[in-house]
Write an enzyme that holds these catalytic residues in place. Structure first.
Site, PDB file in Angstrom:
ATOM      1  N   SER A  93       0.820  -1.215   0.000  1.00  0.00           N
ATOM      2  CA  SER A  93       0.000   0.000   0.000  1.00  0.00           C
ATOM      3  C   SER A  93       0.848   1.258   0.000  1.00  0.00           C
ATOM      4  O   SER A  93       1.995   1.265   0.464  1.00  0.00           O
ATOM      5  CB  SER A  93      -0.911   0.013   1.230  1.00  0.00           C
ATOM      6  OG  SER A  93      -1.885  -0.985   1.159  1.00  0.00           O
ATOM      7  N   SER A  94       0.264   2.324  -0.502  1.00  0.00           N
ATOM      8  CA  SER A  94       0.872   3.643  -0.374  1.00  0.00           C
ATOM      9  C   SER A  94       1.135   3.928   1.100  1.00  0.00           C
ATOM     10  O   SER A  94       0.310   3.602   1.955  1.00  0.00           O
ATOM     11  CB  SER A  94      -0.078   4.698  -0.935  1.00  0.00           C
ATOM     12  OG  SER A  94       0.220   5.974  -0.413  1.00  0.00           O
TER      13      SER A  94
END
Length: 209
Positions: A59-60
């Site tokens: 994920s970011s």
């Protein structure tokens, strides 16, 4: 020693989303580069989600920070994560929670995440290879449960494993979009406390592979 690149990444996150001091400290303590596949190391400190194996993504860091903060982290002890992936989210949680439990359904990801977390000496993180929809009953109940993948609904097994008054944060599929919702457990049932924002996560899948 925390890198300048990691510090600058956290500065960029803070510009977009006001970080709780504990979340910021946790994000600064964990080097994202450790969790990023070799071909993408040069993107480790951007705010992008990055591809991993098995059609999964790390994920970011902005998303990781948000999901952590959405858990309402003050005065809590234990958290169960559904979808360990690279182990990055669990590592960040380990800097805030005394006990972190994370379930991963893809064996190759589980093995890599477990090795990374062990190498970092994060002894308060426990990872299990299993179907995340079944949770981890052995150490329940949990103060918090976090889905790192998008669910169509929350399985009863996970509701049962959440402490009464506890909080569950999950991306939920609604028609053609995903939204992050925060639930609270009251009288053995989940109640939506807040709809937080639209999002994009890989889906929760039954079984293991």
């Amino acid at each position: 020693m925390n890198s300048i690149k990691n510090h600058l990444m956290c500065e960029e996150i803070h510009k977009r989303f006001h970080l709780h001091p504990k979340v910021r400290e946790a994000m600064e303590s964990i080097e994202r580069e450790v969790f990023v596949p070799a071909p993408f190391k040069h993107f480790a400190y951007t705010l992008n989600a990055l591809s991993m194996q098995a059609q999964q993504y790390i994920s970011s860091p902005l998303t990781v920070a948000k999901m952590t903060q959405y858990l309402e982290i003050d005065h809590v002890d234990s958290v169960l994560e559904i979808g360990c992936g690279s182990g990055y989210q669990a590592a960040v949680l380990s800097q805030i929670f005394r006990r972190v439990f994370s379930v991963e359904r893809i064996e190759s990801l589980y093995l890599e995440a477990r090795l990374r977390l062990k190498t970092l000496g994060l002894d308060n993180v426990h990872v299990k290879f299993a179907d995340g929809n079944k949770g981890w009953e052995q150490y329940a109940p949990y103060d918090r449960i976090l889905f790192s993948a998008c669910a169509k609904n929350i399985p009863q097994a996970l509701i049962d494993q959440l402490e009464e008054g506890g909080i569950l944060v999950a991306p939920i599929q609604e028609n053609n979009e995903q939204v992050i919702k925060r639930f609270v457990k009251q009288n053995n049932a989940l109640r939506v406390q807040k709809v937080l924002e639209k999002c994009s996560f890989v889906p929760v899948v039954d079984g293991v592979q």
